[in-house]
Design a protein around this motif. Structure first.
Motif, PDB file in Angstrom:
ATOM      1  N   GLU A  71       3.987   0.874   3.218  1.00  0.00           N
ATOM      2  CA  GLU A  71       2.716   1.517   2.892  1.00  0.00           C
ATOM      3  C   GLU A  71       2.901   3.002   2.604  1.00  0.00           C
ATOM      4  O   GLU A  71       2.339   3.533   1.636  1.00  0.00           O
ATOM      5  N   SER A  72       3.697   3.649   3.397  1.00  0.00           N
ATOM      6  CA  SER A  72       3.936   5.071   3.163  1.00  0.00           C
ATOM      7  C   SER A  72       4.665   5.290   1.845  1.00  0.00           C
ATOM      8  O   SER A  72       4.360   6.229   1.089  1.00  0.00           O
TER       9      SER A  72
ATOM     10  N   ASN B 177       4.595   7.510  -3.470  1.00  0.00           N
ATOM     11  CA  ASN B 177       4.838   7.288  -4.902  1.00  0.00           C
ATOM     12  C   ASN B 177       3.576   7.574  -5.718  1.00  0.00           C
ATOM     13  O   ASN B 177       3.630   8.160  -6.794  1.00  0.00           O
ATOM     14  N   THR B 178       2.462   7.142  -5.194  1.00  0.00           N
ATOM     15  CA  THR B 178       1.192   7.399  -5.862  1.00  0.00           C
ATOM     16  C   THR B 178       0.924   8.894  -5.954  1.00  0.00           C
ATOM     17  O   THR B 178       0.510   9.410  -7.010  1.00  0.00           O
ATOM     18  N   TYR B 179       1.191   9.576  -4.885  1.00  0.00           N
ATOM     19  CA  TYR B 179       0.965  11.015  -4.881  1.00  0.00           C
ATOM     20  C   TYR B 179       1.855  11.721  -5.912  1.00  0.00           C
ATOM     21  O   TYR B 179       1.412  12.636  -6.612  1.00  0.00           O
TER      22      TYR B 179
ATOM     23  N   ARG C 189       2.068  14.629   5.404  1.00  0.00           N
ATOM     24  CA  ARG C 189       0.908  13.947   5.997  1.00  0.00           C
ATOM     25  C   ARG C 189       0.931  12.462   5.628  1.00  0.00           C
ATOM     26  O   ARG C 189       0.708  11.596   6.478  1.00  0.00           O
ATOM     27  N   LEU C 190       1.196  12.164   4.353  1.00  0.00           N
ATOM     28  CA  LEU C 190       1.210  10.765   3.918  1.00  0.00           C
ATOM     29  C   LEU C 190       2.289   9.974   4.647  1.00  0.00           C
ATOM     30  O   LEU C 190       2.132   8.781   4.912  1.00  0.00           O
ATOM     31  N   ALA C 191       3.369  10.683   4.949  1.00  0.00           N
ATOM     32  CA  ALA C 191       4.474   9.996   5.617  1.00  0.00           C
ATOM     33  C   ALA C 191       4.338  10.003   7.123  1.00  0.00           C
ATOM     34  O   ALA C 191       5.206   9.499   7.835  1.00  0.00           O
TER      35      ALA C 191
ATOM     36  N   GLU D 203       2.923  10.582  -8.642  1.00  0.00           N
ATOM     37  CA  GLU D 203       2.344  10.331  -9.965  1.00  0.00           C
ATOM     38  C   GLU D 203       1.232  11.328 -10.267  1.00  0.00           C
ATOM     39  O   GLU D 203       1.207  11.953 -11.327  1.00  0.00           O
ATOM     40  N   GLY D 204       0.318  11.444  -9.316  1.00  0.00           N
ATOM     41  CA  GLY D 204      -0.808  12.345  -9.528  1.00  0.00           C
ATOM     42  C   GLY D 204      -0.358  13.788  -9.653  1.00  0.00           C
ATOM     43  O   GLY D 204      -0.859  14.545 -10.498  1.00  0.00           O
TER      44      GLY D 204
ATOM     45  N   ARG E 110       4.551   3.493  -0.841  1.00  0.00           N
ATOM     46  CA  ARG E 110       3.571   3.346  -1.935  1.00  0.00           C
ATOM     47  C   ARG E 110       2.691   4.590  -2.046  1.00  0.00           C
ATOM     48  O   ARG E 110       2.411   5.083  -3.134  1.00  0.00           O
ATOM     49  N   ALA E 111       2.230   5.046  -0.909  1.00  0.00           N
ATOM     50  CA  ALA E 111       1.315   6.189  -0.925  1.00  0.00           C
ATOM     51  C   ALA E 111       2.011   7.427  -1.487  1.00  0.00           C
ATOM     52  O   ALA E 111       1.442   8.167  -2.301  1.00  0.00           O
TER      53      ALA E 111
END
Lengths: 188, 188, 188, 188
Positions: free
Chosen positions: C142-143, C148-150, C176-178, C152-153, C145-146
């Motif tokens: 989950e982390s 990776n998404t960040y 924070r995401l991690a 991208e943005g 993915r999160a």
DNA sequence: AATGAATGAGTATTCATTCAT
DNA sequence: TATGAATGAATACTCATTCAT
């Protein structure tokens, strides 16, 4: 940049130029560029007036087949009876088509297209039917078909410089097909 | 890198492929690339074996016209007398040409070329003469020409799906041209 | 006529030129003509080496995505543990991509194509998966993915000059995401 | 000849048609001709109402970004506090944008233009700022930026069918970025 | 003897834009 | 005001042919 001249007959002129071009150089040598140059219009004008080269070819051959149908109906307009009908056929082949040699040249270009494509085939059908219908007024169905078939073959052989037949010979052949003469038993 | 393989039949295979290609897609769709791919030879091989596309087309149509001449001579090989000759003609149109529909398709491609170019026209002449010569053995000159002309027209109408004539009707027309039947007075 | 020089690296040079061209002028401004001129090859060479403009674009973007995947794997090659992984991500965005600004420019051209066409979409998938797989070695799914998404943005906002975020801010967001930091309760 | 009809909504209809067209076929497939046909106006009308294709594209994308800004402000209109703000973000991505998939498709076309041209970049800025401003009401600056960045990445991955993240996962990621949850020590 | 690479002329077509009406 | 006609530049692509190897 050149000023836009509006030119109402342009579409027609393009079609005429295309037809001349096909007669001279064949469909293979008839491109947008070549036709445009021949009638002095810019290249962009070609695809403005026609959706594509196919539409142009179709219109050109449509005009051609109409011309032939007109020749046929003109020759047959005053015909009375089978003898005169045979004369009309002979004049068609040996005068009308001969005068406008393009008739011969263009036919085979059209047939080559018609073999592979239905819309061109339709034009051919209409042209052939026109001959049949004119003949049908003066002959029974079977004779009319036979004569029409003979006309086709005679045109081909004429087009390809392969018909040593004179108009007299053609007349006699046509009269045989129409059963207009009492024939002698053949000499083997 | 591939070692140069000697491949004695290659030239012939290319010609065959070209002919198939013309039948399927017309001369217009027959290019070096297309033919090379069809028979699995490299592009460079095309201009190695032929001086240019014209030589290839000419060879292909030469093979085609020879094939037709063979059909004619086969059909006429055992013919005795005019009645059998007429039968041979009917079988030629309604069996031989019908079996190999390419005969019809290719003819009009060839004619379109022949109209504009002498070397192709020669092929057409040879083909037409072959028919004439076979007929000449059984008919007087004028009848032979007339019958040959009729064959031409019948082939065209057949190719273009415009010939509702049955083989019986064709036979009767041919017999009229050959003066083989005493004909009734025409129904006006 | 110019003599044919054989030029073994030409295909590769064309692809490189195409990629530069896309970066400078966009896919919309990348035509055979323009690319050919840029790398000094004749126009006919373009369609000899590539079946069409699509193949060229696909090869070009394939090279581009491989380059990005290489950047990712280089940055992650010596990474040990999540803290270093976060550093790798920051360096990727703020050093690698920044150094080769084309990374940003080309991405959006590729995405615009990918939206409508599956083969380009495949390239995007591979590129995104490369990031995910590298992250997955150091974080739970989950982390990963999160993060990776960040990435991208952040790349998008950076490309479009809209990211006032410093690398420090990005680092804190990523941590924070991690879940790498114990976080204070937010000040509303 | 048709009498000139006054048609007050025409300009708007053209813009709508352009936007639909871009969504379906991309900017590359959006020409005057195509748009004119789609909304049934004459070709000349296009350059009458717009100075050129660029003005049309700009107006179309302007309408598009306004639509997104409206979605954002609608979702945030009743939001109270950060928890609800996070919910609004999730609904924006997983409901609003999902419902109108064009949001995804059009974004990347716009970004590709924005990369090279300032006027389109301005539209992107406004769109991104709208998200930031809405978030800023409920979060500190750094968190708002981080969340906005995450939204961008999530949209991209969603558009390109590359986001296996569920809305629950997105929610958890967003809450981490917003420091809304006390987080566990990471599992190495 | 055989061929892959190369090339320039040519193809149909699309396009944004201009302009006379 | 509105538009059909017109246009030149550009597009992707095909082709027959040449030539170095």
């Amino acid at each position: 940049m050149m000023v836009n001249q509006i030119d109402p007959g342009r579409r027609e002129r393009i079609i005429d130029a295309a037809l001349e071009c096909i007669a001279e150089r064949g469909v293979a040598g008839t491109s947008h560029r070549v036709v445009a140059k021949r009638c002095g219009v810019p290249l962009g004008s070609m695809t403005y007036h026609f959706t594509g080269i196919d539409e142009l070819l179709l219109e050109a051959f449509g005009r051609f087949t109409r011309r032939i149908r007109d020749m046929v109906s003109d020759r047959f307009s005053h015909v009375k009876g089978p003898d005169e009908a045979i004369e009309a056929v002979v004049e068609l082949i040996y005068e009308d088509f001969e005068t406008d040699r393009n008739v011969y040249l263009l036919s085979y270009e059209l047939y080559a297209l018609a073999v592979h494509r239905a819309d061109f085939r339709t034009l051919v059908h209409e042209m052939i039917e026109a001959g049949y219908n004119a003949l049908r007024l003066h002959f029974d169905e079977e004779s009319a078909r036979a004569i029409n078939t003979y006309i086709e073959g005679a045109s081909t052989h004429h087009a390809l410089d392969t018909m040593p037949q004179t108009s007299d010979q053609a007349r006699r052949a046509l009269r045989r097909l129409a059963c207009l003469d009492r024939l002698p038993a053949p000499a083997s």
